[in-house]
Design an enzyme around this catalytic site. Structure first.
Site, PDB file in Angstrom:
ATOM      1  N   HIS A 284       1.739   4.604  -2.906  1.00  0.00           N
ATOM      2  CA  HIS A 284       2.179   5.945  -2.775  1.00  0.00           C
ATOM      3  C   HIS A 284       3.396   6.317  -3.581  1.00  0.00           C
ATOM      4  O   HIS A 284       3.217   7.134  -3.938  1.00  0.00           O
ATOM      5  CB  HIS A 284       1.882   6.224  -1.676  1.00  0.00           C
ATOM      6  CG  HIS A 284       0.100   5.877  -0.793  1.00  0.00           C
ATOM      7  ND1 HIS A 284      -0.677   6.875  -1.838  1.00  0.00           N
ATOM      8  CD2 HIS A 284       0.028   5.571   0.403  1.00  0.00           C
ATOM      9  CE1 HIS A 284      -2.391   6.390  -1.131  1.00  0.00           C
ATOM     10  NE2 HIS A 284      -1.478   5.273  -0.029  1.00  0.00           N
TER      11      HIS A 284
ATOM     12  N   HIS B  97       0.668  -1.155   0.037  1.00  0.00           N
ATOM     13  CA  HIS B  97      -0.214   0.330   0.041  1.00  0.00           C
ATOM     14  C   HIS B  97       1.135   1.069   0.409  1.00  0.00           C
ATOM     15  O   HIS B  97       0.927   2.242  -1.014  1.00  0.00           O
ATOM     16  CB  HIS B  97      -0.911  -0.100   1.557  1.00  0.00           C
ATOM     17  CG  HIS B  97      -2.014   1.456   1.374  1.00  0.00           C
ATOM     18  ND1 HIS B  97      -2.927   0.883   1.394  1.00  0.00           N
ATOM     19  CD2 HIS B  97      -1.597   2.502   1.866  1.00  0.00           C
ATOM     20  CE1 HIS B  97      -3.529   2.381   1.949  1.00  0.00           C
ATOM     21  NE2 HIS B  97      -2.433   2.790   1.911  1.00  0.00           N
ATOM     22  N   GLU B  98       1.417   0.984   0.617  1.00  0.00           N
ATOM     23  CA  GLU B  98       2.654   2.715   1.125  1.00  0.00           C
ATOM     24  C   GLU B  98       3.739   2.823   0.413  1.00  0.00           C
ATOM     25  O   GLU B  98       3.685   4.194  -0.149  1.00  0.00           O
ATOM     26  CB  GLU B  98       3.103   2.332   2.212  1.00  0.00           C
ATOM     27  CG  GLU B  98       3.387   2.097   3.784  1.00  0.00           C
ATOM     28  CD  GLU B  98       1.720   3.547   4.227  1.00  0.00           C
ATOM     29  OE1 GLU B  98       1.496   4.555   3.272  1.00  0.00           O
ATOM     30  OE2 GLU B  98       0.765   3.051   4.809  1.00  0.00           O
TER      31      GLU B  98
END
Length: 265
Positions: free
Chosen positions: A61, A57-58
């Site tokens: 980004h 997820h990170e």
């Protein structure tokens, strides 16, 4: 030299590879029921898989920000998938894991610092914010693939239940993340399209957005509505409430089970 540095900035960390190894070994233990305690194996498998999804997820980004124009994400270690490099390891990893253990809820993490001033174009800003929760969506699709492909023949019950519970975590994290609440990715998606005055007024609220969401989830009616929405999505992907319940039941191996989800060896 610069080229080597940039390659080093993108090298997958041994910490992340270690977590993936735990996921693989414990997943095998759940599948074969090799472990003495199937519940403990499910706990370790789901927790490590959940941490892997938080790292991805990170990373999503950061990688999107890199292509958007923020070249500093590499030097910060965000492209190595190492959770120890995040701005707030507590927010990104520890709290989400605690929430899973306590209540079976996929808490959105959020701790890569993007230098937004380096990025030009509203669409790029929106895409950077959307990339994280879209990773949870992709993870949920993968976890539920055996269900919606009707390919569960031969899949052991404990593994099936573990996948169902993991899918619940991914769907709940995606829904929470997409909420247009300051501090969450959903607000980050729409923020570039708001007027300067609105953004300036909303900015001080960002640190409290997640707290407000979780306070609301303590209200029984809101909680029932939220988990009803999660169950609706999972049902559309072929996962029943009983399967997610049994996955959660196995995950909490330290609790006395009521026998409803007893797994034959």
């Amino acid at each position: 030299m610069g080229h080597q540095g940039s390659r080093g900035e993108r090298r997958i960390s041994s910490v992340f590879l270690g977590i993936v190894a735990v996921m693989a070994v414990t997943g095998w233990a759940v599948w074969t029921q090799y472990a003495t305690s199937t519940g403990l194996a499910v706990f370790l498998f789901v927790t490590s898989a959940w941490v892997v999804s938080l790292c991805l997820h990170e990373y999503a980004h950061a990688r999107t920000a890199l292509h958007g124009g923020d070249l500093t994400v590499g030097a910060k270690g965000y492209l190595t998938l190492n959770p120890l490099k995040y701005t707030h390891a507590l927010l990104s990893i520890i709290l989400p894991v605690l929430f899973v253990i306590m209540g079976g809820l996929g808490l959105p993490g959020g701790a890569v610092y993007i230098e937004r001033g380096r990025i030009r174009g509203r669409w790029k800003h929106s895409l950077i914010s959307a990339a994280g929760p879209l990773t949870n969506v992709a993870f949920a699709v993968v976890c539920t693939a055996p269900f919606w492909l009707d390919a569960l023949d031969g899949v052991p019950w404990p593994f099936r239940f573990a996948l169902a519970f993991l899918a619940l975590l991914q769907v709940s994290a995606a829904i929470l993340n997409f909420l247009p609440v300051p501090g969450l990715d959903g607000y980050g998606i729409i923020e570039p399209w708001l007027s300067y005055n609105v953004r300036r007024q909303v900015e001080p609220l960002a640190p409290f957005g997640l707290i407000v969401v979780f306070a609301l989830l303590w209200i029984p009616e809101v909680n029932a509505f939220f988990f009803g929405a999660v169950s609706g999505v999972l049902s559309g992907l072929g996962v029943s409430e009983l399967e997610t319940y049994c996955g959660h039941d196995l995950y909490r191996f330290w609790q006395d089970t009521n026998g409803l989800c007893a797994v034959p060896r």
